[in-house]
Design a protein around this motif. Sequence first.
Motif, PDB file in Angstrom:
ATOM      1  N   GLY A 221      22.557  -7.645  25.486  1.00  0.00           N
ATOM      2  CA  GLY A 221      23.871  -8.171  25.125  1.00  0.00           C
ATOM      3  C   GLY A 221      23.851  -9.682  25.100  1.00  0.00           C
ATOM      4  N   ARG A 222      24.975 -10.247  24.734  1.00  0.00           N
ATOM      5  CA  ARG A 222      25.044 -11.704  24.619  1.00  0.00           C
ATOM      6  C   ARG A 222      24.758 -12.401  25.945  1.00  0.00           C
ATOM      7  N   THR A 223      25.231 -11.812  27.040  1.00  0.00           N
ATOM      8  CA  THR A 223      24.997 -12.447  28.337  1.00  0.00           C
ATOM      9  C   THR A 223      23.502 -12.610  28.584  1.00  0.00           C
ATOM     10  N   ALA A 224      22.746 -11.551  28.326  1.00  0.00           N
ATOM     11  CA  ALA A 224      21.298 -11.618  28.531  1.00  0.00           C
ATOM     12  C   ALA A 224      20.643 -12.572  27.533  1.00  0.00           C
ATOM     13  N   ILE A 225      21.057 -12.478  26.268  1.00  0.00           N
ATOM     14  CA  ILE A 225      20.453 -13.332  25.229  1.00  0.00           C
ATOM     15  C   ILE A 225      20.679 -14.801  25.547  1.00  0.00           C
ATOM     16  N   TYR A 226      21.918 -15.146  25.850  1.00  0.00           N
ATOM     17  CA  TYR A 226      22.225 -16.542  26.150  1.00  0.00           C
ATOM     18  C   TYR A 226      21.510 -16.988  27.426  1.00  0.00           C
ATOM     19  N   GLY A 227      21.346 -16.045  28.364  1.00  0.00           N
ATOM     20  CA  GLY A 227      20.618 -16.377  29.585  1.00  0.00           C
ATOM     21  C   GLY A 227      19.171 -16.720  29.297  1.00  0.00           C
TER      22      GLY A 227
ATOM     23  N   ALA B 280      14.950 -20.752  28.644  1.00  0.00           N
ATOM     24  CA  ALA B 280      13.893 -21.341  27.821  1.00  0.00           C
ATOM     25  C   ALA B 280      14.131 -22.832  27.608  1.00  0.00           C
ATOM     26  N   GLU B 281      15.382 -23.208  27.346  1.00  0.00           N
ATOM     27  CA  GLU B 281      15.688 -24.634  27.149  1.00  0.00           C
ATOM     28  C   GLU B 281      15.401 -25.428  28.424  1.00  0.00           C
ATOM     29  N   ASN B 282      15.733 -24.854  29.575  1.00  0.00           N
ATOM     30  CA  ASN B 282      15.438 -25.520  30.848  1.00  0.00           C
ATOM     31  C   ASN B 282      13.940 -25.744  31.014  1.00  0.00           C
ATOM     32  N   LEU B 283      13.159 -24.740  30.688  1.00  0.00           N
ATOM     33  CA  LEU B 283      11.710 -24.833  30.858  1.00  0.00           C
ATOM     34  C   LEU B 283      11.083 -25.813  29.857  1.00  0.00           C
ATOM     35  N   ILE B 284      11.628 -25.868  28.644  1.00  0.00           N
ATOM     36  CA  ILE B 284      11.149 -26.866  27.672  1.00  0.00           C
ATOM     37  C   ILE B 284      11.389 -28.269  28.221  1.00  0.00           C
ATOM     38  N   THR B 285      12.552 -28.472  28.819  1.00  0.00           N
ATOM     39  CA  THR B 285      12.850 -29.775  29.424  1.00  0.00           C
ATOM     40  C   THR B 285      11.839 -30.106  30.511  1.00  0.00           C
ATOM     41  N   VAL B 286      11.539 -29.144  31.377  1.00  0.00           N
ATOM     42  CA  VAL B 286      10.584 -29.380  32.463  1.00  0.00           C
ATOM     43  C   VAL B 286       9.224 -29.772  31.902  1.00  0.00           C
ATOM     44  N   ASN B 287       8.746 -29.042  30.909  1.00  0.00           N
ATOM     45  CA  ASN B 287       7.417 -29.309  30.358  1.00  0.00           C
ATOM     46  C   ASN B 287       7.341 -30.650  29.626  1.00  0.00           C
ATOM     47  N   THR B 288       8.431 -31.052  29.002  1.00  0.00           N
ATOM     48  CA  THR B 288       8.407 -32.342  28.299  1.00  0.00           C
ATOM     49  C   THR B 288       8.549 -33.516  29.257  1.00  0.00           C
ATOM     50  N   GLU B 289       9.050 -33.256  30.459  1.00  0.00           N
ATOM     51  CA  GLU B 289       9.240 -34.333  31.426  1.00  0.00           C
ATOM     52  C   GLU B 289       8.058 -34.477  32.385  1.00  0.00           C
TER      53      GLU B 289
ATOM     54  N   GLU C 122       4.448 -18.494  27.171  1.00  0.00           N
ATOM     55  CA  GLU C 122       5.310 -17.748  28.096  1.00  0.00           C
ATOM     56  C   GLU C 122       6.783 -18.020  27.801  1.00  0.00           C
ATOM     57  N   ILE C 123       7.099 -19.268  27.496  1.00  0.00           N
ATOM     58  CA  ILE C 123       8.485 -19.589  27.105  1.00  0.00           C
ATOM     59  C   ILE C 123       8.828 -18.878  25.805  1.00  0.00           C
ATOM     60  N   GLY C 124       7.860 -18.835  24.891  1.00  0.00           N
ATOM     61  CA  GLY C 124       8.083 -18.121  23.638  1.00  0.00           C
ATOM     62  C   GLY C 124       8.346 -16.644  23.860  1.00  0.00           C
ATOM     63  N   ALA C 125       7.699 -16.056  24.876  1.00  0.00           N
ATOM     64  CA  ALA C 125       7.921 -14.640  25.177  1.00  0.00           C
ATOM     65  C   ALA C 125       9.359 -14.380  25.632  1.00  0.00           C
ATOM     66  N   LEU C 126       9.939 -15.315  26.384  1.00  0.00           N
ATOM     67  CA  LEU C 126      11.343 -15.185  26.779  1.00  0.00           C
ATOM     68  C   LEU C 126      12.242 -15.134  25.541  1.00  0.00           C
ATOM     69  N   LEU C 127      11.949 -16.027  24.594  1.00  0.00           N
ATOM     70  CA  LEU C 127      12.760 -16.082  23.377  1.00  0.00           C
ATOM     71  C   LEU C 127      12.520 -14.855  22.503  1.00  0.00           C
TER      72      LEU C 127
ATOM     73  N   LEU D 217      10.937 -25.216  20.310  1.00  0.00           N
ATOM     74  CA  LEU D 217       9.714 -24.958  21.067  1.00  0.00           C
ATOM     75  C   LEU D 217       8.478 -25.319  20.239  1.00  0.00           C
ATOM     76  N   TYR D 218       8.450 -24.905  18.968  1.00  0.00           N
ATOM     77  CA  TYR D 218       7.310 -25.225  18.106  1.00  0.00           C
ATOM     78  C   TYR D 218       7.194 -26.737  17.867  1.00  0.00           C
ATOM     79  N   GLU D 219       8.327 -27.422  17.874  1.00  0.00           N
ATOM     80  CA  GLU D 219       8.296 -28.877  17.691  1.00  0.00           C
ATOM     81  C   GLU D 219       7.491 -29.557  18.795  1.00  0.00           C
ATOM     82  N   GLN D 220       7.510 -28.989  19.997  1.00  0.00           N
ATOM     83  CA  GLN D 220       6.829 -29.616  21.129  1.00  0.00           C
ATOM     84  C   GLN D 220       5.312 -29.636  20.938  1.00  0.00           C
ATOM     85  N   THR D 221       4.802 -28.721  20.119  1.00  0.00           N
ATOM     86  CA  THR D 221       3.354 -28.663  19.883  1.00  0.00           C
ATOM     87  C   THR D 221       2.997 -29.130  18.475  1.00  0.00           C
ATOM     88  N   ASP D 222       3.917 -29.863  17.850  1.00  0.00           N
ATOM     89  CA  ASP D 222       3.686 -30.493  16.537  1.00  0.00           C
ATOM     90  C   ASP D 222       3.376 -29.474  15.440  1.00  0.00           C
TER      91      ASP D 222
END
Length: 720
Positions: free
Chosen positions: A164-170, A175-184, A194-199, A225-230
């Motif tokens: 459902g939407r709750t799970a999807i948005y979660g 994933a957005e949180n983890l992208i932030t962590v990896n870029t910082e 692994e982040i891609g698997a969540l999505l 996510l793909y942008e992070q790896t060019d």
Amino acid sequence: HQAQAQQSQGLYQQVFRTLRDLQAEVAAQSDSALKTKILRKLGDSLRAIGELEKAGTALQESLAIAQALDHPSLVAATTLSLGNLEQGRFKVAFEQISSAAALRHAQQSLAYYQEAASLDDGVLGIQARLNVMQLLTNPIVAQWDTAIRFYPTVRDRLAELPPGRTAIYGYVGLAENLITVNTERDVIDPSWSEIGALLATAQAQAETLGDARAQSLVLGTLAHLYEQTDQYSDTVALAQQALALAKPIQADDLNYRWYWQLGRSYQAQGQTEPAIQAYTEAFNTLDTIRNNLVTTNPDVRFSFRDTIEPIYRELASLLLTTVPEFSMSANLKADTPQNQAYLRQARDVIEALQVAELDDYFQAPCTEVGRDRVSIDEAVDKTDTTAAVLYTAMLGDRLEVILKVPQQSDLVHYSAPAPRPRVDETFTQFRTALVTGANTFQYSRQVYDWLLKPAVDAGLVSPDRIKTLIFVLDGKLRLLPMAALHDGESWLAEKYAVSLILGLEVRDPQPLPAQENLQILAASLTDPPPSEASTYGPLPNVNKELDTIEATAAPTTLLRDEAFTAKALGRQLRESDYAVVHLATHGEFGRNRQNTFILAADDRVDLDTLGTLFRQIEAEDTSRLEMLVLSACKTATGSSREVLGIAGAAVRSGAKSAIATLWSVDDLSSLQFTEALYPQLGQPQASRAEALRQAQLSLLEQYPNNPRYWAPYVLVGSWR
């Protein structure tokens, strides 16, 4: 149910009004589950419109009732709301440069989220855990290692939710949180795959549900996510798929993000034209939804600095990089139709950024739409052919200026190749020297060289042709009085009148009435109300200001000391039609509208209330208010956001222009300024900007080498 329906449409002001009325109905009733729900939702809606203190009161009352009823799920729900409130307070404290307070609010927010998670194993508990991740991965908090340790718990709980939407948005949020962590961080953990698997899990659920919005959100996040790896080809393809899903359902809050994603990807590949087109689509989409963005729920409100402001700056930079700079040696102008189109678009973007920042400041649409508004080009080409306009933009690697001179259709631009950190440092040092009375020459000359020297050297700006310089200022430049720039021989105020505007449209810049017809309402407050006495001292000279104004030929009505209340001010504004309102009292221009106010005899008058008082007459279409003068008011800490309060005061009052100070001045200086200004207002051939200049020159004679005393006064709005 009505409030919930309004919330689903993003009508948060209406949600607040509905729940406020409902609260009044149930206030006298006995405590119940319904009552605690109403109070919780009221608190959420108050938070949504920026009323954080009132939100806290409603939520604490809701919590007390839920605890008294011994109802764990209601306690959990309200505790989660309190965590969101503390997160909002954390962001406000950070904006106000209060690090200790920000940390306290962040810690309290985490405590509330942890308590909510312990009380509820279902959706509320999962949402609380997701909010913990969001807070830990906020770049301000930057608890990267803690977030990574906490991540498996959130992932595993998400897996327990039904599709459902709750799970999807979660999954998307995680994933957005983890992208932030990896870029910082220097370490990539968890892996991008692994982040891609969540999505991928989220995408499968969205496709099964046939939920186009959810699918678009997942695909757009996957593009990021793909942008992070060019992997820009894949990024473009995914962003286009996300757009194809979002457009038919008019999800513009997603569309602009995916257009921005496309623009970044095209630019990274050196594809300038497609990048400009994509950025332009993002900009145009933002323009259509901006008024909704600034009044929406903070849970989904877009961070202005992170996801809106960069689009304006990146588009302006891209456009200006494409157009050749003005060069005196080569007599090179951007005179091709395409170059001029790009320059005009860049100017539109700079102007829109000004308006968007003001809307964000007020968390409400603050711009005017009126029959008497004209374009700035029309104003300087036809109405005042002795005025030139300079638009500034602080970009990552340079400071840009776009110049509009009267009766010339072509714009020109030039830049100072100074990195943003150096520019910011120079502006900060200049501001500090101005406020403390130190020697400003080094900084005032440097800023002059950046902003004006190329135009002056090329003969585009000279005192024999140009009498008034109108500035559209960006960022920390707003903290600096342009009159205090120095060319090595003289101050700018000695050669030009100066005014500030918000953008490409102004209230029709007509001259002030003759002084004998210049009806003035002047109010003063010597002693602050008792509640403010510990913060603000007496202003012994403000009544002398009123005496000075009364001594001119202008018809004047006075409100002194105890007579100066919000009610009395409103009554005077309703009963008479004033051209000038002069308020000589303590005031602050804070970092947001809640911290922007003036003092009356009975209490603070915040900017919303002040606007209401003035709008009473404007609503009747009878107001001819030309100028608002705010004497003894100050910016609170010297933030560029605080200066927006000056412009906002003019907009909210309906005045065509406002005069205020960029830093605190004592009331003796205010008296001297008033004595010099008012004899000039309404004089033949003396514009508002020229009247201000003459007043500044009068003070400059008394303080020849110290702009601290004569430079803080700025005119915002109509300059004629």
